[in-house]
Each structure stands twice: as C-alpha cells, then as structure tokens.
Design a protein around this motif. Sequence first.
Motif, PDB file in Angstrom:
ATOM      1  N   UNK A  68      65.262  40.150  24.048  1.00 41.83           N
ATOM      2  CA  UNK A  68      66.530  40.313  23.310  1.00 41.83           C
ATOM      3  C   UNK A  68      66.346  40.588  21.896  1.00 41.83           C
ATOM      4  N   UNK A  69      67.454  41.121  21.226  1.00 44.28           N
ATOM      5  CA  UNK A  69      67.414  41.438  19.785  1.00 44.28           C
ATOM      6  C   UNK A  69      68.783  41.248  19.207  1.00 44.28           C
ATOM      7  N   UNK A  70      68.989  41.218  17.947  1.00 44.35           N
ATOM      8  CA  UNK A  70      70.131  40.810  17.127  1.00 44.35           C
ATOM      9  C   UNK A  70      69.931  42.033  16.013  1.00 44.35           C
ATOM     10  N   UNK A  71      70.973  42.690  16.003  1.00 46.93           N
ATOM     11  CA  UNK A  71      71.442  43.983  14.807  1.00 46.93           C
ATOM     12  C   UNK A  71      72.643  43.560  14.046  1.00 46.93           C
ATOM     13  N   UNK A  72      72.989  44.126  12.988  1.00 47.62           N
ATOM     14  CA  UNK A  72      73.784  44.029  12.306  1.00 47.62           C
ATOM     15  C   UNK A  72      74.378  45.337  11.561  1.00 47.62           C
ATOM     16  N   UNK A  73      75.429  45.397  11.289  1.00 47.84           N
ATOM     17  CA  UNK A  73      75.910  46.773  10.826  1.00 47.84           C
ATOM     18  C   UNK A  73      77.165  46.462   9.809  1.00 47.84           C
ATOM     19  N   UNK A  74      76.971  46.983   8.525  1.00 45.05           N
ATOM     20  CA  UNK A  74      77.957  46.636   7.648  1.00 45.05           C
ATOM     21  C   UNK A  74      78.658  48.064   7.453  1.00 45.05           C
ATOM     22  N   UNK A  75      79.961  47.887   6.748  1.00 53.55           N
ATOM     23  CA  UNK A  75      80.829  49.149   6.612  1.00 53.55           C
ATOM     24  C   UNK A  75      79.876  49.876   5.951  1.00 53.55           C
ATOM     25  N   UNK A  76      79.869  51.363   6.302  1.00 54.58           N
ATOM     26  CA  UNK A  76      79.303  52.315   5.732  1.00 54.58           C
ATOM     27  C   UNK A  76      77.790  52.339   5.637  1.00 54.58           C
ATOM     28  N   UNK A  77      77.241  51.596   6.460  1.00 56.69           N
ATOM     29  CA  UNK A  77      75.845  51.251   6.424  1.00 56.69           C
ATOM     30  C   UNK A  77      75.523  51.629   8.069  1.00 56.69           C
ATOM     31  N   UNK A  87      73.209  50.612  11.176  1.00 51.09           N
ATOM     32  CA  UNK A  87      72.851  49.306  12.082  1.00 51.09           C
ATOM     33  C   UNK A  87      71.460  49.022  11.814  1.00 51.09           C
ATOM     34  N   UNK A  88      71.144  47.671  11.394  1.00 53.15           N
ATOM     35  CA  UNK A  88      70.007  47.209  11.282  1.00 53.15           C
ATOM     36  C   UNK A  88      69.298  46.138  11.995  1.00 53.15           C
ATOM     37  N   UNK A  89      67.947  46.287  11.950  1.00 55.88           N
ATOM     38  CA  UNK A  89      67.281  45.082  12.726  1.00 55.88           C
ATOM     39  C   UNK A  89      67.436  43.703  11.877  1.00 55.88           C
ATOM     40  N   UNK A  90      67.834  42.538  12.830  1.00 59.99           N
ATOM     41  CA  UNK A  90      67.909  41.194  12.283  1.00 59.99           C
ATOM     42  C   UNK A  90      66.614  40.436  13.123  1.00 59.99           C
ATOM     43  N   UNK A  91      66.432  40.507  14.244  1.00 62.41           N
ATOM     44  CA  UNK A  91      65.375  39.897  14.667  1.00 62.41           C
ATOM     45  C   UNK A  91      65.318  40.197  16.378  1.00 62.41           C
ATOM     46  N   UNK A  92      64.161  39.853  16.918  1.00 68.81           N
ATOM     47  CA  UNK A  92      63.990  39.830  18.416  1.00 68.81           C
ATOM     48  C   UNK A  92      63.172  38.560  18.992  1.00 68.81           C
ATOM     49  N   UNK A  93      63.368  38.568  20.081  1.00 61.64           N
ATOM     50  CA  UNK A  93      62.830  37.486  20.922  1.00 61.64           C
ATOM     51  C   UNK A  93      62.347  37.864  22.174  1.00 61.64           C
ATOM     52  N   UNK A  94      61.117  37.748  22.627  1.00 60.19           N
ATOM     53  CA  UNK A  94      60.330  38.075  23.680  1.00 60.19           C
ATOM     54  C   UNK A  94      61.059  37.332  25.000  1.00 60.19           C
ATOM     55  N   UNK A  95      60.877  38.004  26.137  1.00 53.07           N
ATOM     56  CA  UNK A  95      61.682  37.420  27.228  1.00 53.07           C
ATOM     57  C   UNK A  95      61.395  35.817  27.638  1.00 53.07           C
TER      58      UNK A  95
END
Length: 122
Positions: A33-42, A44-52
């Motif tokens: 699993x992973x988390x990403x984020x996207x700010x307006x006009x930017x 999508x960027x990686x935030x973090x991930x976790x193994x199964x």
Amino acid sequence: VQLVESGGGWVQAGGSLRLSCAASGRTFSSYHMAWFRQAPGKEREFVGRIYWSGGITDYADSVKGRFTISRDNAKNTVYLQMNSLKPEDTAVYYCAADYILQDRRFMNWRYWGQGTQVTVSS
C-alpha cells in the motif's frame, strides 16, 4: 480491490490528522500500500508506502519524521498519521495498492482510491 479514503479535513499548522484507507476484498494482506498526494497545479507525489506485512515502510523526505504509515490487515485498513502539519502539506491525499511493490512513481500503482482533501492553514 476498491479503496476508500477518509479522515481528511481542515487543520491549523502544527496540528495532526489521521487518514484511513479501507479496502474491499479478502486479499488485502497481499497488497503493498502507498499514500500519494496532489496539490493544485502539481503532479501527484509520493508520500510513503508500506509492505504487505507492515514490517517495512518508506517515506518521502518531505514527510519523514512527521508522517507514519501503518496497516491493520484484520480490518483491511491502512492509515496515514500526519503530525506537525505544514501549509505545504495541503493536497488531496490518495491511497494506492498493488500486488507488486512498486516504486515512487504514481503511474506504476494499479489501484487507487478517490482521494480525501487535507487543508492546512497557517
């Protein structure tokens, strides 16, 4: 797998939020699993991930030490605990899943939630 994020909202700088991502299906524990984020006009960027297994996590430098990813395979849920929030953390946050451990590029992750808005005011 279907993913549904929740827990977003408005918070003042320095505050905390915990995001949740609930997954459908009986094979959640098989997914990285992973988390990403996207700010307006930017992009999508990686935030973090976790193994199964939950035993290994990996974070972007911008959030390291402030954000923590965890998972509860019994509840089919992954969490993103966000502390010491900054205005630059304002974005739509997405969770992603894949059977294969993908790298930090968002286009490589197969399954996505609809996102939840996080707004941090100064």
